[in-house]
Motif scaffolding. Structure first.
Motif, PDB file in Angstrom:
ATOM      1  N   ALA A  44      -1.434   2.891   0.782  1.00  0.00           N
ATOM      2  CA  ALA A  44      -1.816   2.696  -0.582  1.00  0.00           C
ATOM      3  C   ALA A  44      -0.873   2.290  -1.549  1.00  0.00           C
ATOM      4  CB  ALA A  44      -2.255   4.059  -1.206  1.00  0.00           C
ATOM      5  N   ASN A  45       0.404   2.494  -1.362  1.00  0.00           N
ATOM      6  CA  ASN A  45       1.661   1.816  -2.038  1.00  0.00           C
ATOM      7  C   ASN A  45       1.469   0.311  -2.180  1.00  0.00           C
ATOM      8  OD1 ASN A  45       4.066   2.605  -3.535  1.00  0.00           O
ATOM      9  ND2 ASN A  45       4.961   1.441  -1.678  1.00  0.00           N
ATOM     10  N   ARG A  46       1.419  -0.167  -0.978  1.00  0.00           N
ATOM     11  CA  ARG A  46       1.562  -1.569  -0.837  1.00  0.00           C
ATOM     12  C   ARG A  46       0.289  -2.324  -1.416  1.00  0.00           C
ATOM     13  NH1 ARG A  46      -1.050  -4.560   2.869  1.00  0.00           N
ATOM     14  NH2 ARG A  46      -1.634  -3.043   4.394  1.00  0.00           N
ATOM     15  N   LEU A  47      -0.768  -1.571  -1.274  1.00  0.00           N
ATOM     16  CA  LEU A  47      -1.984  -2.231  -1.984  1.00  0.00           C
ATOM     17  C   LEU A  47      -2.063  -1.948  -3.413  1.00  0.00           C
ATOM     18  CD1 LEU A  47      -4.782  -1.102   0.681  1.00  0.00           C
ATOM     19  CD2 LEU A  47      -3.648  -3.312   0.493  1.00  0.00           C
ATOM     20  N   ALA A  48      -1.390  -0.892  -4.070  1.00  0.00           N
ATOM     21  CA  ALA A  48      -1.297  -0.955  -5.457  1.00  0.00           C
ATOM     22  C   ALA A  48      -0.356  -1.727  -5.836  1.00  0.00           C
ATOM     23  CB  ALA A  48      -0.846   0.567  -5.695  1.00  0.00           C
ATOM     24  N   LYS A  49       0.805  -2.026  -5.239  1.00  0.00           N
ATOM     25  CA  LYS A  49       1.746  -3.094  -5.560  1.00  0.00           C
ATOM     26  C   LYS A  49       1.019  -4.595  -5.641  1.00  0.00           C
ATOM     27  CE  LYS A  49       5.118  -1.526  -3.205  1.00  0.00           C
ATOM     28  NZ  LYS A  49       6.373  -1.710  -2.569  1.00  0.00           N
ATOM     29  N   HIS A  50       0.246  -4.766  -4.683  1.00  0.00           N
ATOM     30  CA  HIS A  50      -0.478  -6.080  -4.563  1.00  0.00           C
ATOM     31  C   HIS A  50      -1.489  -6.267  -5.582  1.00  0.00           C
ATOM     32  CE1 HIS A  50      -2.362  -9.684  -2.917  1.00  0.00           C
ATOM     33  NE2 HIS A  50      -3.480  -9.043  -3.055  1.00  0.00           N
TER      34      HIS A  50
ATOM     35  N   ARG B 103     -10.103  -9.639  -9.198  1.00  0.00           N
ATOM     36  CA  ARG B 103     -11.224  -9.590  -8.516  1.00  0.00           C
ATOM     37  C   ARG B 103     -10.853  -9.947  -6.921  1.00  0.00           C
ATOM     38  NH1 ARG B 103     -16.713  -8.002  -8.684  1.00  0.00           N
ATOM     39  NH2 ARG B 103     -17.814  -9.191  -7.223  1.00  0.00           N
ATOM     40  N   GLU B 104     -10.036 -10.911  -6.810  1.00  0.00           N
ATOM     41  CA  GLU B 104      -9.338 -11.468  -5.727  1.00  0.00           C
ATOM     42  C   GLU B 104      -8.576  -9.989  -4.938  1.00  0.00           C
ATOM     43  OE1 GLU B 104      -6.176 -12.063  -3.096  1.00  0.00           O
ATOM     44  OE2 GLU B 104      -5.614 -11.714  -4.987  1.00  0.00           O
ATOM     45  N   ALA B 105      -7.823  -9.575  -5.790  1.00  0.00           N
ATOM     46  CA  ALA B 105      -7.081  -8.126  -5.226  1.00  0.00           C
ATOM     47  C   ALA B 105      -7.954  -7.068  -4.811  1.00  0.00           C
ATOM     48  CB  ALA B 105      -6.243  -7.836  -6.488  1.00  0.00           C
ATOM     49  N   ALA B 106      -9.020  -6.912  -5.595  1.00  0.00           N
ATOM     50  CA  ALA B 106      -9.955  -6.086  -4.967  1.00  0.00           C
ATOM     51  C   ALA B 106     -10.693  -6.386  -3.734  1.00  0.00           C
ATOM     52  CB  ALA B 106     -11.014  -5.908  -5.958  1.00  0.00           C
ATOM     53  N   ASN B 107     -10.865  -7.557  -3.461  1.00  0.00           N
ATOM     54  CA  ASN B 107     -11.379  -8.224  -2.232  1.00  0.00           C
ATOM     55  C   ASN B 107     -10.426  -8.020  -1.149  1.00  0.00           C
ATOM     56  OD1 ASN B 107     -14.062  -8.671  -3.075  1.00  0.00           O
ATOM     57  ND2 ASN B 107     -13.578 -10.737  -3.701  1.00  0.00           N
ATOM     58  N   TYR B 108      -9.126  -8.305  -1.430  1.00  0.00           N
ATOM     59  CA  TYR B 108      -8.048  -7.974  -0.392  1.00  0.00           C
ATOM     60  C   TYR B 108      -7.979  -6.598  -0.313  1.00  0.00           C
ATOM     61  CZ  TYR B 108      -3.291  -7.868   1.327  1.00  0.00           C
ATOM     62  OH  TYR B 108      -2.228  -7.953   2.142  1.00  0.00           O
ATOM     63  N   ILE B 109      -8.034  -5.682  -1.118  1.00  0.00           N
ATOM     64  CA  ILE B 109      -7.969  -4.212  -0.866  1.00  0.00           C
ATOM     65  C   ILE B 109      -8.940  -3.817   0.170  1.00  0.00           C
ATOM     66  CG2 ILE B 109      -8.262  -1.806  -1.731  1.00  0.00           C
ATOM     67  CD1 ILE B 109      -6.861  -3.008  -4.086  1.00  0.00           C
ATOM     68  N   ILE B 110     -10.332  -4.396  -0.102  1.00  0.00           N
ATOM     69  CA  ILE B 110     -11.400  -3.999   0.769  1.00  0.00           C
ATOM     70  C   ILE B 110     -11.142  -4.588   2.116  1.00  0.00           C
ATOM     71  CG2 ILE B 110     -13.940  -4.706   1.166  1.00  0.00           C
ATOM     72  CD1 ILE B 110     -14.031  -4.876  -2.044  1.00  0.00           C
ATOM     73  N   GLN B 111     -10.685  -5.687   2.103  1.00  0.00           N
ATOM     74  CA  GLN B 111     -10.554  -6.464   3.569  1.00  0.00           C
ATOM     75  C   GLN B 111      -9.488  -5.522   4.341  1.00  0.00           C
ATOM     76  OE1 GLN B 111      -9.031 -10.627   3.269  1.00  0.00           O
ATOM     77  NE2 GLN B 111      -9.175 -10.598   5.358  1.00  0.00           N
ATOM     78  N   GLU B 112      -8.316  -5.087   3.704  1.00  0.00           N
ATOM     79  CA  GLU B 112      -7.116  -4.386   4.271  1.00  0.00           C
ATOM     80  C   GLU B 112      -7.667  -3.213   4.784  1.00  0.00           C
ATOM     81  OE1 GLU B 112      -3.916  -5.239   4.827  1.00  0.00           O
ATOM     82  OE2 GLU B 112      -4.839  -7.255   4.728  1.00  0.00           O
ATOM     83  N   ILE B 113      -8.360  -2.303   3.935  1.00  0.00           N
ATOM     84  CA  ILE B 113      -8.913  -1.009   4.228  1.00  0.00           C
ATOM     85  C   ILE B 113      -9.997  -1.070   5.153  1.00  0.00           C
ATOM     86  CG2 ILE B 113     -10.435   1.051   3.451  1.00  0.00           C
ATOM     87  CD1 ILE B 113      -8.847   0.621   0.539  1.00  0.00           C
ATOM     88  N   ASN B 114     -10.892  -2.107   5.393  1.00  0.00           N
ATOM     89  CA  ASN B 114     -12.023  -1.922   6.184  1.00  0.00           C
ATOM     90  C   ASN B 114     -11.294  -2.625   7.740  1.00  0.00           C
ATOM     91  OD1 ASN B 114     -14.232  -1.255   4.907  1.00  0.00           O
ATOM     92  ND2 ASN B 114     -14.770  -3.178   4.160  1.00  0.00           N
TER      93      ASN B 114
ATOM     94  N   ASN C  31      -7.847  -1.953 -15.438  1.00  0.00           N
ATOM     95  CA  ASN C  31      -8.260  -2.951 -14.365  1.00  0.00           C
ATOM     96  C   ASN C  31      -8.795  -2.476 -12.987  1.00  0.00           C
ATOM     97  OD1 ASN C  31      -8.222  -5.158 -16.213  1.00  0.00           O
ATOM     98  ND2 ASN C  31      -6.042  -5.807 -15.521  1.00  0.00           N
ATOM     99  N   TYR C  32      -8.133  -1.378 -12.620  1.00  0.00           N
ATOM    100  CA  TYR C  32      -8.492  -0.788 -11.268  1.00  0.00           C
ATOM    101  C   TYR C  32      -9.866  -0.267 -11.276  1.00  0.00           C
ATOM    102  CZ  TYR C  32      -7.998   1.485  -6.721  1.00  0.00           C
ATOM    103  OH  TYR C  32      -8.416   2.151  -5.412  1.00  0.00           O
TER     104      TYR C  32
END
Length: 98
Positions: free
Chosen positions: A8-14, A22-33, A84-85
């Motif tokens: 979560a720390n890494r993804l929050a920084k990203h 929107r791209e960052a949200a998609n990145y988070i989704i991809q990483e978590i999935n 934004n988040y």
């Protein structure tokens, strides 16, 4: 696999440093999935995915301080990072359920 807090720390920084949220949200989704448990090699269950999403929100809202490795870039969070988040949370949660 790293701990949920570390992930979560890494993804929050990203998310905070991304210009395209929107791209960052998609990145988070991809990483978590894409996460799997170390022992079983099975994908994370929905509850654990939701926990990571919750922790990301805690980092971005400054409820948890971002953790930095030695020599890491310091990120100054602003209120807009959290808002934004929050705008993206429903989208992220709907996509990690798939």
């Amino acid at each position: 696999m790293a701990t949920f807090i570390e992930i979560a720390n890494r993804l929050a920084k990203h998310f905070a440093t991304s210009k395209d949220k929107r791209e960052a949200a998609n990145y988070i989704i991809q990483e978590i999935n894409g996460l799997v448990y170390t022992e079983s090699k099975r994908p994370l269950n929905l509850e654990d995915k939701q926990t990571i999403v919750k922790y990301i929100g805690e980092f971005l809202s400054k409820q948890r301080p971002l953790q930095y490795k030695e020599g890491g870039q310091v990120i100054i969070l602003e209120a807009k990072d959290n808002s934004n988040y929050l705008d993206m949370v429903d989208y992220i949660l709907s996509e990690i359920k798939k």
